[in-house]
Structure formats: structure tokens, C-alpha cells
Motif scaffolding. Structure first.
Motif, PDB file in Angstrom:
ATOM      1  N   SER A  15       0.827  -1.212   0.000  1.00  0.00           N
ATOM      2  CA  SER A  15       0.000   0.000   0.000  1.00  0.00           C
ATOM      3  C   SER A  15       0.862   1.262   0.000  1.00  0.00           C
ATOM      4  CB  SER A  15      -0.927  -0.010   1.213  1.00  0.00           C
ATOM      5  OG  SER A  15      -1.700   1.156   1.239  1.00  0.00           O
ATOM      6  N   GLN A  18       2.595   1.777  -3.386  1.00  0.00           N
ATOM      7  CA  GLN A  18       1.695   2.301  -4.414  1.00  0.00           C
ATOM      8  C   GLN A  18       1.478   3.805  -4.255  1.00  0.00           C
ATOM      9  OE1 GLN A  18      -1.623  -0.457  -5.834  1.00  0.00           O
ATOM     10  NE2 GLN A  18      -1.392  -0.974  -3.673  1.00  0.00           N
ATOM     11  N   THR A  19       1.396   4.270  -3.035  1.00  0.00           N
ATOM     12  CA  THR A  19       1.252   5.713  -2.789  1.00  0.00           C
ATOM     13  C   THR A  19       2.459   6.456  -3.343  1.00  0.00           C
ATOM     14  OG1 THR A  19      -0.078   5.301  -0.821  1.00  0.00           O
ATOM     15  CG2 THR A  19       0.968   7.467  -0.998  1.00  0.00           C
ATOM     16  N   MET A  21       4.482   5.383  -5.711  1.00  0.00           N
ATOM     17  CA  MET A  21       4.483   5.240  -7.167  1.00  0.00           C
ATOM     18  C   MET A  21       3.530   6.242  -7.819  1.00  0.00           C
ATOM     19  SD  MET A  21       4.635   1.089  -7.518  1.00  0.00           S
ATOM     20  CE  MET A  21       4.698   1.020  -9.317  1.00  0.00           C
ATOM     21  N   LEU A  22       2.385   6.449  -7.213  1.00  0.00           N
ATOM     22  CA  LEU A  22       1.406   7.383  -7.769  1.00  0.00           C
ATOM     23  C   LEU A  22       1.909   8.822  -7.697  1.00  0.00           C
ATOM     24  CD1 LEU A  22      -1.862   5.781  -6.377  1.00  0.00           C
ATOM     25  CD2 LEU A  22      -1.135   5.866  -8.784  1.00  0.00           C
ATOM     26  N   LYS A  35       8.705  -0.140  -9.190  1.00  0.00           N
ATOM     27  CA  LYS A  35       7.907  -1.098  -9.966  1.00  0.00           C
ATOM     28  C   LYS A  35       8.428  -2.510  -9.771  1.00  0.00           C
ATOM     29  CE  LYS A  35       4.912  -2.506 -12.937  1.00  0.00           C
ATOM     30  NZ  LYS A  35       4.773  -2.456 -14.314  1.00  0.00           N
ATOM     31  N   TYR A  38       7.153  -3.539  -6.432  1.00  0.00           N
ATOM     32  CA  TYR A  38       5.708  -3.719  -6.589  1.00  0.00           C
ATOM     33  C   TYR A  38       5.417  -5.116  -7.143  1.00  0.00           C
ATOM     34  CZ  TYR A  38       1.250  -3.178  -9.137  1.00  0.00           C
ATOM     35  OH  TYR A  38      -0.002  -3.359  -9.656  1.00  0.00           O
ATOM     36  N   LYS A  42       3.579  -8.180  -5.200  1.00  0.00           N
ATOM     37  CA  LYS A  42       2.351  -8.716  -5.791  1.00  0.00           C
ATOM     38  C   LYS A  42       2.447 -10.239  -5.918  1.00  0.00           C
ATOM     39  CE  LYS A  42      -1.019  -7.379  -9.198  1.00  0.00           C
ATOM     40  NZ  LYS A  42      -1.380  -6.455 -10.253  1.00  0.00           N
ATOM     41  N   ASP A  56      -5.156  -2.920  -5.142  1.00  0.00           N
ATOM     42  CA  ASP A  56      -4.216  -2.557  -6.204  1.00  0.00           C
ATOM     43  C   ASP A  56      -4.654  -1.243  -6.863  1.00  0.00           C
ATOM     44  OD1 ASP A  56      -2.232  -2.448  -8.061  1.00  0.00           O
ATOM     45  OD2 ASP A  56      -2.707  -4.365  -9.000  1.00  0.00           O
ATOM     46  N   LYS A  57      -3.933  -0.168  -6.553  1.00  0.00           N
ATOM     47  CA  LYS A  57      -4.236   1.155  -7.098  1.00  0.00           C
ATOM     48  C   LYS A  57      -3.542   1.374  -8.432  1.00  0.00           C
ATOM     49  CE  LYS A  57      -4.095   2.902  -2.390  1.00  0.00           C
ATOM     50  NZ  LYS A  57      -3.277   3.708  -1.471  1.00  0.00           N
ATOM     51  N   ILE A  58      -2.477   0.635  -8.695  1.00  0.00           N
ATOM     52  CA  ILE A  58      -1.679   0.819  -9.901  1.00  0.00           C
ATOM     53  C   ILE A  58      -2.274   0.061 -11.085  1.00  0.00           C
ATOM     54  CG2 ILE A  58       0.648   0.587 -10.905  1.00  0.00           C
ATOM     55  CD1 ILE A  58       0.507   2.616  -8.616  1.00  0.00           C
TER      56      ILE A  58
END
Length: 60
Positions: A15, A18-19, A21-22, A35, A38, A42, A56-58
Motif C-alpha cells: 500500500s 503504491q502511494t 508510485m502514484l 515497480k 511492486y 504482488k 491494487d491502485k496501480i
């Protein structure tokens, strides 16, 4: 470390990652490194049978 604790730790890391990465440009070196992690997280979480549809936000 118990399996439940490992899963919780990995979900929390997934989590947070992903924050980050965004908030990062997709073509940056930092994003590429994130990545890789990530993808590793995963795979680990999929092995534990975690459903990614909610976390999964990505979506890559």
C-alpha cells in the motif's frame, strides 16, 4: 514471524509503495525501481491467495 504477520506487513508495504508510485513520474528511475518491488510484493501476496481487486491502485 507468523504467516498472518508476514501478510499484514507485506500488504502495508504494498500500500505504501503504491502511494509513492502514484506520486512519482512513471518514466523516472525511482519509479522503475519501485515497480520492481511492486511486482515482487504482488507475487508474494498472490502466493498467499490475496485478492488484489480492492488494494491494487496501480493496476499494472
Amino acid at each position: 514471524m507468523a504467516e498472518k504477520e508476514m501478510i499484514q506487513r507485506d500488504i502495508e508495504e504494498f500500500s505504501r509503495l503504491q502511494t509513492y508510485m502514484l506520486a512519482t513520474e512513471k518514466n523516472s528511475d525511482g519509479y522503475k525501481l519501485m515497480k520492481d518491488r511492486y511486482t515482487e510484493l504482488k507475487v508474494i501476496l498472490m502466493a498467499f491467495g490475496i485478492n488484489f481487486s480492492e488494494i491494487d491502485k496501480i493496476k499494472e
